[in-house]
Design a protein around this motif. Sequence first.
Motif, mmCIF file in Angstrom:
data_model
loop_
_atom_site.group_PDB
_atom_site.id
_atom_site.type_symbol
_atom_site.label_atom_id
_atom_site.label_comp_id
_atom_site.label_asym_id
_atom_site.label_seq_id
_atom_site.Cartn_x
_atom_site.Cartn_y
_atom_site.Cartn_z
ATOM 1 N N LYS A 211 0.838 -1.189 0.000
ATOM 2 C CA LYS A 211 0.000 0.000 0.000
ATOM 3 C C LYS A 211 0.881 1.250 0.000
ATOM 4 C CE LYS A 211 -3.931 -2.192 0.259
ATOM 5 N NZ LYS A 211 -4.930 -2.160 -0.848
ATOM 6 N N GLN A 215 -2.480 5.456 1.673
ATOM 7 C CA GLN A 215 -3.438 4.406 2.026
ATOM 8 C C GLN A 215 -3.243 3.952 3.467
ATOM 9 O OE1 GLN A 215 -2.324 1.947 -1.365
ATOM 10 N NE2 GLN A 215 -4.408 2.084 -2.172
ATOM 11 N N ARG A 219 -6.086 4.195 6.370
ATOM 12 C CA ARG A 219 -6.418 3.025 7.199
ATOM 13 C C ARG A 219 -6.256 3.354 8.677
ATOM 14 N NH1 ARG A 219 -9.794 -1.039 6.673
ATOM 15 N NH2 ARG A 219 -10.153 -0.853 8.900
ATOM 16 N N TRP A 220 -5.262 4.170 9.030
ATOM 17 C CA TRP A 220 -5.068 4.609 10.421
ATOM 18 C C TRP A 220 -6.303 5.336 10.927
ATOM 19 C CZ3 TRP A 220 -4.964 9.571 12.478
ATOM 20 C CH2 TRP A 220 -4.451 9.706 13.783
ATOM 21 N N ASP A 223 -9.055 2.704 11.449
ATOM 22 C CA ASP A 223 -8.790 1.848 12.609
ATOM 23 C C ASP A 223 -8.918 2.616 13.915
ATOM 24 O OD1 ASP A 223 -8.417 -0.387 11.059
ATOM 25 O OD2 ASP A 223 -6.235 -0.226 10.999
ATOM 26 N N VAL A 244 -8.660 0.526 0.658
ATOM 27 C CA VAL A 244 -8.072 0.407 2.002
ATOM 28 C C VAL A 244 -8.838 -0.579 2.883
ATOM 29 C CG1 VAL A 244 -7.036 2.711 2.015
ATOM 30 C CG2 VAL A 244 -9.414 2.428 2.740
ATOM 31 N N PHE A 245 -9.674 -1.404 2.262
ATOM 32 C CA PHE A 245 -10.521 -2.300 3.051
ATOM 33 C C PHE A 245 -10.065 -3.757 3.019
ATOM 34 C CE2 PHE A 245 -13.267 1.331 2.020
ATOM 35 C CZ PHE A 245 -13.589 1.717 3.320
ATOM 36 N N SER A 248 -5.738 -4.271 7.646
ATOM 37 C CA SER A 248 -5.872 -3.481 8.870
ATOM 38 C C SER A 248 -4.501 -3.359 9.503
ATOM 39 C CB SER A 248 -6.841 -4.141 9.851
ATOM 40 O OG SER A 248 -8.162 -4.080 9.385
#
Length: 275
Positions: A211, A215, A219-220, A223, A244-245, A248
């Motif tokens: 990534k 990205q 994601r941060w 999360d 971004v899915f 994690s």
Amino acid sequence: MAIPRVPLNNGTSIPQIGLGTSPLDDAEVERAVIEAVAVGYRHVDTAAKYGNEVGVGRGIAGSGVAREEIFVTTKLDGGYQGDDRAIAGLDASLERLGLDYVDLLLIHWPLPARDEFVSTWKTYERLLAAGKARAIGVSNFKPAHLDKLIAETETVPAVNQIQINPNVTRHEQRQYDAEHGIVTESWSPLGAGGDLLASPVLARIGERYDKTPGQVVIRWHLDNDLVVIPKSKTPQRLAENLDVFDFSLDADDLAAIATLDKGPDAGVDSDVSGH
């Protein structure tokens, strides 16, 4: 691909990733909205101050997707505070957008020296009751501003949109919002000027997941249970920001990213941010 939706405290919900539109002009934002909707976005964030609501409305109309499927946020700035000015302000925004309602209406800044945000919020409550906004919230509000708002009105804001990224984490603000049932939404989520995305920490984490640093940062936000509105007008980047899915961040990743925090005094002052 369906973007997750985050419940709001009035029974509605907001897509967790949206399209930020500042500082795009009408022509740029029209194209960006059409491209964004085509790759899966269903959430667009604008403001009267941005001067691009006409373009946002044209993009929504030209997207080929039904209005009710797209979550639209706008914000009214200081010129619309006090004396029910927000009524005419929202009517003008709706006319520019070509819409009958917005899904989320925000007070853009608290402007505490003027001490009009409480009376403005009471006007927002009336706009909510009238159906011109499906939810109401604030932007750049600190806990002290929210304390006053909650104590003197009937409605807890659904959203507080503030500057957040791994350099500017605002832990105490996010905790306050969570404790009061307010969803925190991140503006400038990828940082400013590219310095954050040049971090070797993010590059190393990105290599593990194949990534980009951007990205990883998005994601941060996810999360950390934040709603995030990255901005772009480039089709490739728009698509990347949604890709971004399939991963994690683990505890080690989050600990490494935590080292990028510049402390509680980082970021711009909410009253003069210009956002």
